[in-house]
Design an enzyme around this catalytic site. Structure first.
Site, PDB file in Angstrom:
ATOM      1  NE  ARG A 241      -4.309  -1.383   0.174  1.00  0.00           N
ATOM      2  CZ  ARG A 241      -4.551  -2.430  -0.622  1.00  0.00           C
ATOM      3  NH1 ARG A 241      -3.660  -2.813  -1.528  1.00  0.00           N
ATOM      4  NH2 ARG A 241      -5.697  -3.087  -0.529  1.00  0.00           N
ATOM      5  CD  GLU A 270      -3.086   3.101  -5.204  1.00  0.00           C
ATOM      6  OE1 GLU A 270      -4.122   2.517  -5.580  1.00  0.00           O
ATOM      7  OE2 GLU A 270      -2.110   2.527  -4.743  1.00  0.00           O
ATOM      8  CG  HIS A 288      -3.463  -0.973  -6.713  1.00  0.00           C
ATOM      9  ND1 HIS A 288      -3.823  -0.289  -5.584  1.00  0.00           N
ATOM     10  CD2 HIS A 288      -3.485  -2.282  -6.358  1.00  0.00           C
ATOM     11  CE1 HIS A 288      -4.055  -1.137  -4.594  1.00  0.00           C
ATOM     12  NE2 HIS A 288      -3.861  -2.358  -5.041  1.00  0.00           N
ATOM     13  N   GLY A 290      -1.329  -5.391  -8.908  1.00  0.00           N
ATOM     14  CA  GLY A 290      -0.907  -6.597  -8.179  1.00  0.00           C
ATOM     15  C   GLY A 290      -1.745  -7.835  -8.437  1.00  0.00           C
TER      16      GLY A 290
HETATM   17  C1  DGY Z   1      -5.993  -6.166  -2.510  1.00  0.00           C
HETATM   18  O1  DGY Z   1      -6.660  -7.194  -2.605  1.00  0.00           O
HETATM   19  O2  DGY Z   1      -5.703  -5.682  -1.418  1.00  0.00           O
HETATM   20  C2  DGY Z   1      -5.544  -5.522  -3.775  1.00  0.00           C
HETATM   21  O3  DGY Z   1      -4.554  -4.571  -3.540  1.00  0.00           O
HETATM   22  C3  DGY Z   1      -6.710  -4.888  -4.492  1.00  0.00           C
HETATM   23  O4  DGY Z   1      -7.274  -3.943  -3.665  1.00  0.00           O
END
Ligand code: DGY
Length: 327
Positions: A241, A270, A288, A290
């Site tokens: 984060r 963000e 973002h 991921g």
């Molecule tokens: C999560 O699952 O925390 C990802 O970063 C998407 O928000």
């Protein structure tokens, strides 16, 4: 649509298979726009929602929760829930569920992608070609940092931190780590990793990759002092984060070449990215991404559906985060 069924509101679209599964059981409403739901729409939609499915950009604070007088479940689409006031939800008796496990490998993949991209300057090369500025191979062109055989420091040793280990071992890297709670020594031996203090991890690593959850203790875990501990040849990777890193301090460290580079998938505010990052060549910026694969987003949606179905049938919630909400 059967209005007698409970309203389930999704703040963003999901893959069709998840909708197909949920539709027969509830009155499904979805934000029709492909963008973060404006707060006034959220405050309106939550008024008659029994289940809310929020996403990480939605701020679910006490005001939103109190507006949801019928709200009985928050089925978060994601594993991280720092955007949700969990204490307020618990006090209001609203359980929160998340989607752990299924995005571990994809998130580790993106961390690895950022690591290789920034160290081997792939983004810079891509920009050079697109700008028609490549004049051909050169012996000193875009020289990067070695990955194979380097030392990687993992800060945070949960699921995703652990998923980084086989990737690093595949590149013959030495793996050191810092975690609030040290693993037991037998597990460290089995994983082939060494424990060190946060300061030692920062000072000794060629790559520092962050894998902690955002909680008050990890806010600005990496600031000016921590960046100053890193080698000038080292790279920082953040896929957790944004507020885990002081973005302004990072801009300064990158601009002054106090570290070699950074690979970022997450940002403090963000979708705003600190303007200081944009002109820098030694940072790779991803939006973002991921968990952004078809397979993972489908699995995340299915976990959301598992939790909603469990709630609708009165069964135990498989992924409850705040059991205290149930009294
Ligand atoms: C999560 O699952 O925390 C990802 O970063 C998407 O928000």
């Amino acid at each position: 649509m059967n209005e007698s069924k409970p309203k389930v509101y999704l703040t963003r679209e999901v893959v069709p298979a998840v909708k197909t599964r949920l539709r027969p059981q509830c009155n499904l409403h979805i934000n029709p726009e492909d963008r973060t739901l404006p707060r006034e729409d959220l405050l309106r939609e939550i008024q008659d929602a029994v289940v809310l499915v929020p996403n990480s950009p939605d701020t679910i604070d006490a005001e939103v929760l109190e507006a949801g007088s019928k709200l009985k479940l928050l089925a978060n689409f994601g594993v991280g829930y720092n955007n949700i006031d969990v204490d307020a939800a618990t006090q209001l008796g609203i359980p929160l569920t998340n989607t752990p496990g299924v995005l571990t490998e994809t998130t580790a993949d993106i961390a690895w992608g950022l690591l290789t991209n920034v160290a081997r300057r792939i983004g810079e090369g891509d920009r050079m070609i697109r700008a028609d500025a490549w004049e051909g191979w050169g012996p000193l062109q875009l020289l990067g940092g070695d990955i194979t055989g380097a030392t990687i420091g993992l800060i945070g040793m949960g699921r995703i931190g652990k998923a980084m280990i086989p990737r690093a071992k595949g590149f013959s890297m030495k793996v050191i780590y810092f975690n609030r709670t040290r693993l037991d020594e037998a597990e460290e031996r089995a994983l082939g990793i060494e424990y060190a203090s946060k300061e030692q991890v920062l000072a000794k690593s060629d790559f520092v990759s962050l894998h902690v959850a955002l909680v008050p203790d990890t806010h600005y875990l990496i600031g000016e002092a921590e960046l100053n501990l890193m080698k000038s040849t080292a790279y920082l990777i953040n896929t957790t984060r944004g507020p885990v890193v002081d973005e302004k301090a990072l801009v300064t460290a990158l601009r002054e070449k106090r570290i070699a580079g950074a690979g970022l998938d997450v940002y403090e505010q963000e979708p705003t990215v600190d303007a200081g990052l944009l002109p820098l060549e030694n940072v790779v910026l991803a939006p973002h991404l991921g968990s952004a694969t078809i397979g993972t987003r489908t699995k995340m949606g299915m976990i959301v559906a598992d939790n909603i179905e469990a709630f609708l049938s009165g069964g135990p919630l498989p992924n409850i985060v705040n059991p205290a909400a149930l009294g």
